[in-house]
Design a protein around this motif. Structure first.
Motif, PDB file in Angstrom:
ATOM      1  N   PRO A 129      29.276  37.768  37.499  1.00 42.56           N
ATOM      2  CA  PRO A 129      29.947  37.015  38.568  1.00 42.56           C
ATOM      3  C   PRO A 129      31.427  37.353  38.613  1.00 42.56           C
ATOM      4  CG  PRO A 129      29.453  35.582  36.702  1.00 42.56           C
ATOM      5  CD  PRO A 129      28.772  36.885  36.419  1.00 42.56           C
ATOM      6  N   LEU A 130      32.033  37.064  39.748  1.00 43.57           N
ATOM      7  CA  LEU A 130      33.459  37.350  39.937  1.00 43.57           C
ATOM      8  C   LEU A 130      34.250  36.064  39.829  1.00 43.57           C
ATOM      9  CD1 LEU A 130      35.447  39.675  40.740  1.00 43.57           C
ATOM     10  CD2 LEU A 130      35.224  38.859  43.081  1.00 43.57           C
ATOM     11  N   PHE A 131      35.321  36.092  39.063  1.00 47.61           N
ATOM     12  CA  PHE A 131      36.165  34.910  38.884  1.00 47.61           C
ATOM     13  C   PHE A 131      37.614  35.264  39.211  1.00 47.61           C
ATOM     14  CE2 PHE A 131      32.662  34.334  35.855  1.00 47.61           C
ATOM     15  CZ  PHE A 131      32.182  33.091  36.264  1.00 47.61           C
TER      16      PHE A 131
ATOM     17  N   THR B 173      36.277  47.908  38.815  1.00 43.86           N
ATOM     18  CA  THR B 173      34.938  48.173  39.344  1.00 43.86           C
ATOM     19  C   THR B 173      34.335  46.899  39.921  1.00 43.86           C
ATOM     20  OG1 THR B 173      34.540  49.985  37.792  1.00 43.86           O
ATOM     21  CG2 THR B 173      32.603  48.925  38.751  1.00 43.86           C
ATOM     22  N   ARG B 174      34.504  45.786  39.213  1.00 46.91           N
ATOM     23  CA  ARG B 174      33.909  44.525  39.704  1.00 46.91           C
ATOM     24  C   ARG B 174      34.531  44.091  41.020  1.00 46.91           C
ATOM     25  NH1 ARG B 174      31.695  41.698  41.965  1.00 46.91           N
ATOM     26  NH2 ARG B 174      30.658  39.723  41.505  1.00 46.91           N
ATOM     27  N   LEU B 175      35.839  44.251  41.168  1.00 47.09           N
ATOM     28  CA  LEU B 175      36.480  43.901  42.438  1.00 47.09           C
ATOM     29  C   LEU B 175      36.030  44.846  43.542  1.00 47.09           C
ATOM     30  CD1 LEU B 175      38.466  42.284  44.135  1.00 47.09           C
ATOM     31  CD2 LEU B 175      40.304  43.778  43.299  1.00 47.09           C
TER      32      LEU B 175
ATOM     33  N   PRO C 181      45.609  41.437  35.110  1.00 47.40           N
ATOM     34  CA  PRO C 181      44.612  40.627  34.394  1.00 47.40           C
ATOM     35  C   PRO C 181      44.432  39.254  35.039  1.00 47.40           C
ATOM     36  CG  PRO C 181      46.106  41.701  32.851  1.00 47.40           C
ATOM     37  CD  PRO C 181      46.682  41.919  34.223  1.00 47.40           C
ATOM     38  N   LEU C 182      43.370  38.578  34.649  1.00 47.32           N
ATOM     39  CA  LEU C 182      43.086  37.246  35.181  1.00 47.32           C
ATOM     40  C   LEU C 182      44.120  36.232  34.688  1.00 47.32           C
ATOM     41  CD1 LEU C 182      39.211  37.106  34.671  1.00 47.32           C
ATOM     42  CD2 LEU C 182      40.431  37.366  36.840  1.00 47.32           C
TER      43      LEU C 182
ATOM     44  N   VAL D 211      39.344  31.586  31.695  1.00 47.74           N
ATOM     45  CA  VAL D 211      38.450  30.687  30.964  1.00 47.74           C
ATOM     46  C   VAL D 211      37.077  30.646  31.621  1.00 47.74           C
ATOM     47  CG1 VAL D 211      38.064  28.288  30.277  1.00 47.74           C
ATOM     48  CG2 VAL D 211      40.339  29.309  30.041  1.00 47.74           C
ATOM     49  N   GLN D 212      37.030  30.631  32.936  1.00 47.61           N
ATOM     50  CA  GLN D 212      35.743  30.623  33.636  1.00 47.61           C
ATOM     51  C   GLN D 212      34.921  31.850  33.273  1.00 47.61           C
ATOM     52  OE1 GLN D 212      37.033  30.303  37.725  1.00 47.61           O
ATOM     53  NE2 GLN D 212      36.911  28.073  37.721  1.00 47.61           N
ATOM     54  N   LEU D 213      35.555  33.018  33.245  1.00 44.25           N
ATOM     55  CA  LEU D 213      34.822  34.232  32.862  1.00 44.25           C
ATOM     56  C   LEU D 213      34.365  34.140  31.404  1.00 44.25           C
ATOM     57  CD1 LEU D 213      35.721  37.878  33.728  1.00 44.25           C
ATOM     58  CD2 LEU D 213      35.119  37.276  31.390  1.00 44.25           C
TER      59      LEU D 213
END
Length: 477
Positions: A108-110, A142-144, A260-261, A284-286
């Motif tokens: 999933p994407l966060f 890559t995820r984005l 970074p997140l 934290v969600q990731l």
């Protein structure tokens, strides 16, 4: 305008109509005479030769071959050209009626909605036709890109042609495109990278002036700028997105830096005070999403929230590091994992999740540091001697350079993933990544040692003599 194939490229079999006309002129027949000999209408022969008809039936090919009195080899070539025409036409029709779809992501994407929205809008509208998504390996490029591809296909209805280089992260379930499309894209990418003598003409013919998106994951800075420019000119509605560790320097390129997140204390410089505040933070969600893959019963309460927040901060919000560290909660409790990171975060890189992921993250961090020129070394020494946080005014005081010069210096550190911006009110502030500081204190191995270990290099380390006066070398190294 077309893109010329690299020297030595094998000739593509001529289209059916071109080959038929060549045989007709060779034996001196008019279109009317060939029509009489083959019992095919003059209009049908004219349409085939002029390319208005590209899918002749098998009976038609046989009659024309008889009329031209072709030998076995020439007849086989004509039949092959007819088959190629039928296949090409079918592929074109499928490209329009069933646009190629991007692969589906495994995670999933966060925390990337704003970035995904901006990139999707720019590419969907054509406002940007070449986007280079840059950032440290493991930051989630890559995820984005997968999210942007999904939105462009789902919301804008655009065909998405995806290609991943061998060393790119494989963060998707299904294979992209279909086999026929994948072959054309593979040939084009090899042409753009100049890694093989491949002909891009079939790709150009497929896309033409249709709206489409090409995504190349892990392109690095290896793209041939002249060939990319000609591609964009030859396909005026094609949009291209590449992921890379650094810009590719193609004219008109839109560089999009992925940081970074956000971690619990990034928003305003103060740590999140409640469990709910911590739980809403993207990093934290990731982390929790990965933890619950192996420990569904894990609960974020007042005690664990503080430890998890500190873990995410010490791992700089890097998705690859967060997922890898979360897997170790099968063995560690959160307090033990936090203590490991607090005592020696660099050592944890050696056994994050598995040897491949840990080595990849360490290698990318070290490569970014080795690529720095001497002036960046001195600046990094100075800021790492403190808490790793600094602003442009600090850089000016340390280096004695002008504001524009210092801005370019910091931009280079940002693009290499060595530092990250701090999103706080007031003047711009930056933070050296915690993992980078740990490696910097340990000492970055020289380029020769890394090459022997199989780590690719971008730029030799070079001399480390200061390039400005009055800046003491840190004893931390």
């Amino acid at each position: 305008m077309t893109i010329s194939a690299a020297p030595g490229t094998a000739d593509v079999p001529p289209q059916f109509g071109v080959l038929m006309r060549r045989h007709r002129l060779r034996i001196g027949l008019t279109q009317r005479e060939l029509a009489d000999l083959s019992t095919i209408s003059v209009r049908a022969i004219r349409d085939l030769e002029q390319g208005r008809a590209t899918r002749p039936r098998t009976d038609t090919v046989r009659l024309i071959s008889d009329g031209l009195r072709l030998g076995p080899k020439a007849r086989a070539d004509l039949e092959s050209a007819a088959h190629q025409g039928r296949r090409s036409a079918a592929l074109h029709e499928r490209f329009v009626t069933e646009p190629p779809t991007p692969p589906r992501a495994t995670h999933p994407l966060f925390g990337r909605d704003a970035e995904a929205q901006v990139l999707s809008e720019e590419l969907a509208s054509g406002a940007e036709r070449l986007v280079c998504l840059v950032g440290l390996s493991g930051v989630g490029k890559t995820r984005l890109a997968l999210e942007v591809a999904a939105r462009l296909h789902r919301e804008a209805g655009l065909p998405v042609l995806w290609h991943a280089l061998p060393d790119a992260a494989r963060e998707y379930r299904s294979e992209p495109c279909g086999e026929e499309f994948a072959d054309l894209v593979h040939a084009l990418v090899n042409h753009l990278l100049a890694t093989a003598d491949t002909d891009p003409a079939p790709f150009l013919e497929l896309v033409g002036d249709r709206p489409a998106v090409l995504m190349v994951d892990g392109a690095g800075d290896r793209l041939r700028t002249d060939r990319v420019t000609r591609l964009l000119h030859a396909c005026p509605q094609l949009r291209v997105l590449v992921t890379s560790g650094r810009p590719s320097d193609v004219a008109g390129e839109r560089v999009f830096l992925l940081n970074p997140l956000t971690t619990p204390d990034d928003a305003d410089g103060s740590a999140a005070t409640s469990t709910q505040d911590v739980a809403r933070t993207p990093a934290v969600q990731l982390f929790l999403s990965q933890v619950r893959r192996s420990q569904p019963e894990f609960v974020l309460d007042a005690h664990t929230a503080h430890a998890v927040a500190d873990i995410c901060r010490r791992l700089d919000g890097l998705p690859l590091a967060l997922r890898a560290a979360a897997d170790w909660l099968v063995v560690y409790d959160v307090d033990t994992l936090r203590e490991c990171l607090a005592s020696d975060p660099g050592a944890l890189l050696d056994h994050l999740t598995d040897a491949r992921e840990g080595a990849r993250l360490r290698a990318c961090l070290e490569r970014g540091l080795r690529g720095l020129v001497p002036g960046r070394h001195d600046l990094l020494d100075a800021v790492c001697a403190g808490n790793g946080e600094f602003g442009l005014e600090d850089v000016m005081a340390l280096t004695g350079r002008t504001l524009p010069e210092c801005a370019r210096l910091v931009r280079d550190l940002l693009l290499r993933g060595v530092v990250r911006p701090l999103h706080r009110p007031g003047r711009s502030r930056f933070q050296v990544l915690q993992l980078v500081r740990a490696l910097w204190r340990d000492g970055v191995p020289p380029a020769a040692a890394s090459a022997a270990a199989g780590v690719p290099e971008e730029l030799p380390l070079g001399a480390t003599a200061p390039v400005f006066d009055g800046l003491p070398r840190s004893s931390a190294r």
